[in-house]
Design a protein around this motif. Structure first.
Motif, PDB file in Angstrom:
ATOM      1  N   SER A 165       1.269   3.959  -3.073  1.00 59.38           N
ATOM      2  CA  SER A 165       0.624   5.275  -3.036  1.00 59.38           C
ATOM      3  C   SER A 165       1.590   6.390  -2.650  1.00 59.38           C
ATOM      4  O   SER A 165       1.427   7.519  -3.091  1.00 59.38           O
ATOM      5  N   HIS A 207      -0.754   6.282  -8.986  1.00 58.63           N
ATOM      6  CA  HIS A 207      -0.984   6.144  -7.546  1.00 58.63           C
ATOM      7  C   HIS A 207      -1.848   7.245  -6.962  1.00 58.63           C
ATOM      8  O   HIS A 207      -2.058   7.284  -5.762  1.00 58.63           O
ATOM      9  N   GLU A 208      -2.372   8.142  -7.787  1.00 53.26           N
ATOM     10  CA  GLU A 208      -3.142   9.274  -7.274  1.00 53.26           C
ATOM     11  C   GLU A 208      -4.550   9.277  -7.893  1.00 53.26           C
ATOM     12  O   GLU A 208      -4.712   9.614  -9.064  1.00 53.26           O
ATOM     13  N   GLN A 236       1.844  -0.031  -9.869  1.00 50.64           N
ATOM     14  CA  GLN A 236       1.740   1.339  -9.349  1.00 50.64           C
ATOM     15  C   GLN A 236       3.100   1.849  -8.877  1.00 50.64           C
ATOM     16  O   GLN A 236       3.452   3.001  -9.094  1.00 50.64           O
ATOM     17  N   GLY A 263       4.305  11.221  -5.133  1.00 52.07           N
ATOM     18  CA  GLY A 263       2.868  11.103  -4.948  1.00 52.07           C
ATOM     19  C   GLY A 263       2.258  12.323  -4.268  1.00 52.07           C
ATOM     20  O   GLY A 263       2.947  13.299  -3.957  1.00 52.07           O
ATOM     21  N   ASP A 318       0.836  -1.206   0.000  1.00 55.12           N
ATOM     22  CA  ASP A 318       0.000   0.000   0.000  1.00 55.12           C
ATOM     23  C   ASP A 318       0.867   1.250   0.000  1.00 55.12           C
ATOM     24  O   ASP A 318       0.613   2.194  -0.741  1.00 55.12           O
TER      25      ASP A 318
END
Lengths: 201, 201
Positions: free
Chosen positions: A33, B121-122, A117, B35, A29
């Motif tokens: 992100s 990732h956004e 990602q 990010g 995670d």
């Protein structure tokens, strides 16, 4: 293990597996992100509900944690090798169906998602994707195909499969996100087939 | 503008453009690699060599900065609309060449790259990519194509173009990263053509 971190007993094997799984899920995670710079062992440990020392104990360093978090299980590569054993003239559809099957498999999906990602902004993971691409996707193409230009053919097939995955699974953009597997196999299978065995110029 | 940030004179028009450009380039780097969570106005300002107050003055908030950093210029959309004016039976190759042309254009490349990396990732940027996809890529398809299943056709074409871009421009994985434009147009053009006007099932 860095200085000042106390080594603690790892506990029974089952508990260790559960805790490692929680740490890896939390790491995925965070890398996906927040990227490499935004991820800390402390933050990963907090989200996993464990002591940071345990993350160091199991994984050693942030580099090794990223490696473990983006490591595809052997069953995934074995499945892809299996898809490549299909008769040559059915490879196109088999690879489309195999790709969608892997993304629907809860053993692989979170890992594939986090890896793609993370690869978008983390050079280390991007290089790993390149190595996995060469080892897992390119190697069977070089073995199986009779045609000329085999690396180029495997590369073109990979662009189409990757594009489906990005739009459908990572970004979930319609109408591709909701298309049925049979429809996608019928529409995209011939593309892959032509790239692998057809006339390219 | 947040409380406590002093409004300062914006300076002559040219200087303002240069400073805004530096801030946007710094913001793109940061959103793409760190990010949303890892990006701060302060960090963007430091890398751009300006005072954080100037970033607030020009862009108002981190949300608006992200919006501006991932806003494609009108010339980009105009070029794509131009590609769609090609005769129907040459659209496949025209769209492949147009995509590669845009990625080779230094006015668009840094922006496209940052947008795709950030979208990985956004969620905010991912939604924007979805809107741009619908507005810039899907709309002309709905106007131009006579065939049935027009949204599905445009979606399939987009997966193939996106896959080329990810592998060649974002991840730079060989052999696709080094393939010549003419080779790609010859190999991939027919795929796009079939998706847009051919037999899909």
């Amino acid at each position: 293990m860095p200085d000042g971190v106390e080594r603690r007993p790892a506990g029974p094997r089952e508990e260790r597996g559960v805790l490692q799984g929680r740490i890896l899920a939390s790491a995925r995670d965070s890398f996906a992100s927040d990227g490499w710079a935004g991820t800390s062992i402390r933050g990963v440990a907090r989200k996993a509900g464990v002591d940071p020392a345990l993350v160091y104990h199991y994984f050693g360093s942030k580099e090794q944690l990223l490696d473990a978090a983006t490591e595809m299980p052997p069953e995934w590569a074995a499945g892809i090798r299996g898809d490549w054993t299909m008769p040559l003239d059915r490879l196109g559809e088999a690879l489309v169906r195999g790709t969608l099957r892997n993304w629907a498999d809860e053993r692989f999906r979170p890992l594939l998602l986090a890896t793609l990602q993370t690869a978008a902004h983390e050079p280390r993971t991007r290089e790993k994707v390149g190595r996995v691409f060469a080892g897992v996707l390119m190697a069977p193409a070089l073995e199986r195909l009779n045609a000329d230009q085999r690396p180029r053919r495997a590369g073109l097939a990979a662009t189409q499969l990757l594009g489906i995955v990005m739009m459908r699974e990572v970004w979930r953009i319609e109408p591709v996100a909701s298309m049925e597997v049979d429809h996608l196999a019928a529409a995209v299978g011939p593309t892959i087939q032509r790239y692998l065995t057809g006339d390219l110029d």
